[in-house]
Write an enzyme that holds these catalytic residues in place. Structure first.
Site, PDB file in Angstrom:
ATOM      1  N   ARG A 128      31.936 -77.637 -87.015  1.00 39.09           N
ATOM      2  CA  ARG A 128      32.179 -77.977 -85.539  1.00 39.09           C
ATOM      3  C   ARG A 128      31.145 -77.145 -84.487  1.00 39.09           C
ATOM      4  NH1 ARG A 128      38.259 -77.443 -84.326  1.00 39.09           N
ATOM      5  NH2 ARG A 128      37.878 -79.206 -82.888  1.00 39.09           N
ATOM      6  N   CYS A 182      25.366 -74.897 -37.172  1.00 38.06           N
ATOM      7  CA  CYS A 182      25.507 -76.312 -37.008  1.00 38.06           C
ATOM      8  C   CYS A 182      24.652 -77.219 -37.386  1.00 38.06           C
ATOM      9  CB  CYS A 182      25.630 -76.642 -35.366  1.00 38.06           C
ATOM     10  SG  CYS A 182      23.829 -76.257 -34.665  1.00 38.06           S
ATOM     11  N   SER A 217      24.096 -70.430 -32.098  1.00 38.58           N
ATOM     12  CA  SER A 217      24.395 -71.485 -33.200  1.00 38.58           C
ATOM     13  C   SER A 217      22.920 -71.693 -33.889  1.00 38.58           C
ATOM     14  CB  SER A 217      24.861 -72.713 -32.434  1.00 38.58           C
ATOM     15  OG  SER A 217      25.159 -73.587 -33.514  1.00 38.58           O
ATOM     16  N   MET A 271      27.036 -82.710 -78.652  1.00 48.67           N
ATOM     17  CA  MET A 271      26.606 -82.153 -80.005  1.00 48.67           C
ATOM     18  C   MET A 271      27.773 -82.898 -81.264  1.00 48.67           C
ATOM     19  SD  MET A 271      25.331 -78.444 -78.916  1.00 48.67           S
ATOM     20  CE  MET A 271      26.886 -77.932 -78.200  1.00 48.67           C
ATOM     21  N   HIS A 285      15.992 -91.295 -43.085  1.00 48.77           N
ATOM     22  CA  HIS A 285      16.863 -91.386 -41.827  1.00 48.77           C
ATOM     23  C   HIS A 285      17.914 -92.062 -41.954  1.00 48.77           C
ATOM     24  CE1 HIS A 285      18.045 -93.039 -37.686  1.00 48.77           C
ATOM     25  NE2 HIS A 285      17.313 -91.743 -37.312  1.00 48.77           N
ATOM     26  N   TYR A 316      31.848 -69.063 -37.302  1.00 51.35           N
ATOM     27  CA  TYR A 316      32.407 -70.357 -37.613  1.00 51.35           C
ATOM     28  C   TYR A 316      31.352 -71.000 -38.261  1.00 51.35           C
ATOM     29  CZ  TYR A 316      30.079 -72.078 -33.398  1.00 51.35           C
ATOM     30  OH  TYR A 316      28.952 -72.498 -32.474  1.00 51.35           O
ATOM     31  N   GLY A 329      30.404 -84.770 -76.130  1.00 50.92           N
ATOM     32  CA  GLY A 329      29.658 -86.007 -76.966  1.00 50.92           C
ATOM     33  C   GLY A 329      28.265 -85.443 -77.109  1.00 50.92           C
ATOM     34  N   LYS A 362      35.327 -73.544 -77.910  1.00 50.94           N
ATOM     35  CA  LYS A 362      36.237 -74.091 -79.012  1.00 50.94           C
ATOM     36  C   LYS A 362      36.534 -72.933 -79.731  1.00 50.94           C
ATOM     37  CE  LYS A 362      34.988 -78.099 -80.262  1.00 50.94           C
ATOM     38  NZ  LYS A 362      33.913 -78.939 -80.815  1.00 50.94           N
ATOM     39  N   ARG A 402      41.411 -76.642 -74.330  1.00 50.97           N
ATOM     40  CA  ARG A 402      40.466 -76.213 -73.283  1.00 50.97           C
ATOM     41  C   ARG A 402      40.996 -76.831 -72.024  1.00 50.97           C
ATOM     42  NH1 ARG A 402      35.938 -80.691 -75.268  1.00 50.97           N
ATOM     43  NH2 ARG A 402      37.138 -82.365 -74.766  1.00 50.97           N
TER      44      ARG A 402
END
Ligand code: ADP
Ligand code: MG
Ligand code: MG
Length: 892
Positions: free
Chosen positions: A96, A843, A776, A107, A467, A863, A105, A26, A351
């Site tokens: 503030r 993977c 992999s 503080m 699972h 990859y 909300g 702020k 902001r």
């Protein structure tokens, strides 16, 4: 001397936008707006460092603070020609809070500070408006009472009672006298609750409020918010003290909030609300219905109240100019607060605005088109995880719902269908084109085909890593897990909550993003990669270095993966193909056979099915690599378990039930995850891997002939610990492959490689890479084996481990870079030293986790592979990782 206070106002601001850490969001925003020449009421910011001091020194202030505050306050007085606490010419301020990141909300703020019984009269005289003066006074007593003195909010009740007594409906209808009486009543209430009078001394009020803002940093709401959002407790909050401007001085006054673009759609339209003759929080407090800024906004929201465009057109024009200035400057959508005092606009906050994923994409793409940001910046700004919102069917927000129960949001997306209680029924009903929800107390690996066939999965037991949850997420099936309020009765085929019973065949809807289970069919909206989403995804591809592949084994998943932009398959789990109803029988025959001849008979049945599965995937993935993992799961998962299954098995194999039971006993394992599985199956039953290799090569040959395009299978051996295992199995694969290709008269390119998922394989990666043509990283099993911890059994203590900070993140969700990551890095290095250019990928489920993707970039993987539904997330995460990497490179 430390500077604890930074001023802003007529003489310019001492701070600026980049000083958020010190001034809070702020304070930095106010300073920056001041620099931009926007109308900001003068004030000053007490730094977050002062808050740090406050907590380090038993809630006291640094010695120089008082003087610096006095000096800054005098600055405000000079510029406004008014004095704090002076009844003849009073200055009022707001106090503030403002942390580095916005904590909505969490503080507290106090407005109209500096009023007392004498000053309020002065304010009335000076403004010529008694009603305004007493309205401000009662607001001050109310806020100060709640925020600083900790008094419960009975103030609104007093207002309501007073309105009833005087026969008035709206706050705006209350007169000066009404507010005077109420202010006095408020003070009495405070005195009664507090046991001492309301503080009249403005200086005492000011320091009381400063202390309350600092203290609010540690209030339970704020502490919880920080924990949920990973905000460090030592950041602290700044305090902003700012001259009041008044939106409650009459009909030419107003207060409002706005977004410079639509925060839910991202459309480039000014989107905001205001109230005439009101102050501060009135707009969001819900006491009066706010009005829209624009006529378009008013119409879109079917509001009957006049828009600012109609009431104060000049002010709206000014706001449009402010909007342009702020967007050009911040090059992003802003969330602003303003007040109009007697026809004059004042800016109170700016902001970066919070937005939905859809809005984030639209705003990113528009800002690039408008020339405000580069494509790379647009790519860098989207939170990859937020895309999840867009990748699953979602409930139509307009639909009405009746909640039956709540469980855990285990796998996102919404689905409706008739409830069924077995995997078999799910599959047979789905094959007839019916939509079903599979309901189980909990699921097991044998339910996979049913889970796949179902539109959604509902369990009443198990957590986020049960699972059901893990498999559903991998498949992209919506899942609500652990809905403990529901009772499943398999015999009666019902589920019931306290007062409602739902029978098999009746329809429910589950929302795996919220955990809700609803009665009946709730309409859903399908995900799509189109429009801005597709555009931005296209940009990620030009930035990215790593490829993104999918974990997929069915044609449907492979197609989905392509639609979401997968560049091949990184993991095709062949066992998923064996669990289907028409195949499990043949597979069981293989497993239950006492000898090779028996096994070969079962395998011969499976070969054509596997070949067709692979051929279908090759067709879909034409031109891209496809990694196929040979059979991996513990044998025990294929064994018959129920008495019915034993009988069925006996019938199939022509043996008696006792013999079948005996065989099952022989194959039983104490710890299957570390037992007879992975390449150990290939070593002991080579004919299984022979059949699979034959199916792969035959399919590759078939599709190559069909399409004229080369298909490149990458055959992957799982759970290798030693080079010897790999060599034996590679020899089999190569032999079978050469036979198939010779018979077919054509050659297809192929690679034989291995998963690295055991610590020993990672350590011995150098010698394994002499033989293996790709690695992999199977980071699910690697995490289990590095930690010595079974994922399926971790639920009972994982909670405590996270609470105590032993696990910062769930290591099955975000790769443990320090431990598991070290092994990955080491294996990559040793592997590439032995075989330069060794193809490397990942993977495990981590392949779709943004933080883990960044790690993969840092170790130089070629990859990442993840479930089809996470492909866009991985593409974006890989692009961001590449950008960060470039930036880091550039600074070296
Ligand atoms: P929050 O962070 O909860 O939004 P703020 O400090 O921004 O808290 O203030 C709460 C409300 O009071 C906002 O509507 C704000 O615009 C208004 N407000 C704050 N300071 C002033 C001021 N000096 N003059 C007029 N209104 C103010
Ligand atoms: Mg607030
Ligand atoms: Mg605010």
């Amino acid at each position: 001397m430390t500077k604890w206070v930074y001023g802003f106002g007529d003489d310019g601001a001492e701070g600026h936008a980049e000083m958020k850490n010190l001034l809070g969001g702020k304070g930095a925003g106010l300073a920056e707006m001041n620099h931009l020449g926007l109308p900001v009421p003068p004030g000053f910011t007490i730094t977050t460092e002062a808050c740090g001091y406050f907590y380090a020194h038993d809630r006291s202030y640094p010695a120089e603070l008082r003087e610096q505050v006095e000096c800054a306050l005098a600055g405000i007085e000079r510029s406004l020609g008014a004095r704090f606490g002076d009844p003849d010419n009073p200055l009022l301020v707001s106090v503030r809070s403002g942390a580095r990141v916005s904590m909505p909300g969490m503080m507290d703020t106090v407005l109209n500070l500096g009023l007392n019984d004498r000053v309020v009269e002065g304010l009335a005289r000076k403004s010529g408006d008694e009603r305004f003066a007493y309205d401000s006074y009662r607001r001050f007593i109310q806020m100060y009472g709640q925020v600083v003195l900790g008094i419960e909010n009975h103030f609104e009740e007093l207002i309501e009672n007073h309105k009833l007594d005087s026969g008035v409906l709206l706050d705006t209808d209350l007169s000066a006298d009404d507010w005077r009486i109420l202010a006095a009543g408020f003070k009495d209430l405070v005195a009664e609750e507090l046991g001492r009078p309301f503080p009249e001394d403005p200086q005492e009020q000011l320091w009381g409020a400063i202390g309350a803002v600092f203290s609010s940093w540690m209030n339970p709401r704020a502490v919880t918010y920080r924990r949920l959002h990973d905000i460090p407790g030592d950041w602290g909050t700044a305090v902003n003290v700012q001259a009041m401007v008044f939106g409650n001085m009459g009909a030419d006054c107003a207060t409002g909030v706005a977004f410079t673009r639509n925060p839910s759609t991202g459309a480039n339209e000014f989107y905001g609300e205001y109230l005439v003759n009101a102050q501060g929080e009135d707009v969001v407090a819900g006491i009066r219905t706010p009005q829209h800024l624009t006529i378009a906004g008013k119409q879109a929201n079917k509001s009957a109240l006049p828009a600012m465009e109609e009431v104060m057109p000049e002010i709206l024009a000014e706001l449009y100019a402010v909007r342009r200035t702020l967007e050009d400057h911040y090059r992003d959508m802003q969330d602003i607060e303003f007040t109009v005092q007697r026809g004059r606009l004042w800016m109170l906050q700016t902001r970066s605005g919070k937005r939905t994923a859809q809005a984030a994409l639209k705003i990113g793409v528009s800002l690039v088109e408008e020339g405000l940001i580069t494509r790379e910046e647009a790519v860098g700004r989207i939170d990859p995880a937020s895309l999840d919102q867009l990748l699953h069917p979602t409930l139509d927000p307009k639909a009405k719902t009746t909640i039956l129960a709540r469980g855990l949001p285990a796998s996102p997306g919404a689905a409706s269908g008739e409830i069924v209680f077995t995997a078999e029924e799910a599959e047979s009903r789905a094959s007839r084109g019916e939509a079903v929800i599979l309901v189980r107390i909990e699921t097991s690996p044998e339910d996979i085909h049913g889970m796949h066939a179902a539109k959604g999965i509902l369990t009443t037991r198990g957590g986020m890593t049960s699972h059901a949850a893990v498999v559903a997420r991998g498949m992209g099936r919506p899942c609500v897990a652990g809905a403990g309020d529901l009772r499943v009765d398999y015999a009666e085929q019902t589920i019931g909550s306290r007062n409602i019973v739902v029978r098999a065949g009746e329809i429910v809807t589950i929302d795996g993003s919220t955990g809700e289970v609803m009665l009946g069919a709730v309409p859903t909206i399908q995900p799509e990669l189109s429009g801005d989403f597709a555009t931005l995804m296209g940009w990620t591809d030009t930035v990215r270095r790593m490829k993104v592949r999918a974990n997929a084994e069915t044609a449907a998943d492979a197609r989905m993966a392509r639609r979401f932009g997968a560049e091949g398959i990184g993991l095709s789990r062949t066992e998923h193909m064996f669990f289907q109803a028409d195949r499990i029988g043949a597979m069981r025959r293989v497993i239950m056979a006492e000898d090779e001849t028996g096994r070969r008979a079962g395998l011969a049945q499976l070969l054509p099915m596997q070949r067709e599965d692979f051929a279908e995937i090759f067709r879909i993935m034409k031109g891209f690599p496809v990694t196929i993992r040979l059979l991996d799961p513990p044998l025990h998962e294929f064994l018959p378990k129920t008495p019915d299954e034993f009988v069925e098995m006996a019938r199939l194999t022509g043996k008696d039930v006792d013999a079948v039971r005996h065989r099952a006993l022989v194959l039983h394992e104490v710890n299957p995850m570390l037992g007879h599985r992975g390449c150990r199956l290939g070593i002991t039953y080579p004919e299984i891997y022979e059949m699979q290799a034959a199916a792969i090569f035959e399919a590759a040959v078939l599709v190559t002939k069909e399409t004229g395009e080369a298909v490149e299978p990458e055959i992957m051996v799982p759970l290798v610990a030693t080079r010897k295992e790999f060599d034996i199995l590679k020899a089999i694969i190569v032999r079978v492959g050469e036979e198939v290709m010779k018979r077919a008269g054509i050659r297809v390119p192929y690679l034989v490689g291995t998963m690295i998922e055991l610590p020993r394989a990672a350590l011995r990666a150098g010698e394994i890479a002499e033989s293996a043509e790709f690695f992999s990283f199977g980071t699910n099993d690697l995490t289990q084996t590095v930690f010595g911890l079974s994922r399926d059994d971790a639920t009972s203590f994982a909670g405590a481990y996270q609470r105590l900070g032993i696990f910062e993140h769930d290591p099955f969700v975000t790769l443990d870079v320090d431990g598991v990551g070290e092994l990955v890095r080491l294996a990559a290095e040793r592997g590439r030293a032995a075989r330069p250019g060794l193809k490397l990928g990942i993977c495990g489920e981590h392949g779709g986790d943004p933080a883990s993707v960044a790690f993969c970039q840092s170790v130089g993987l070629d990859y990442v592979s993840c479930s089809p539904f996470r492909i866009p997330i991985a593409r974006l995460a890989a692009a961001q990782a590449a950008l960060t990497w470039q930036a880091a490179d550039a600074t070296v």
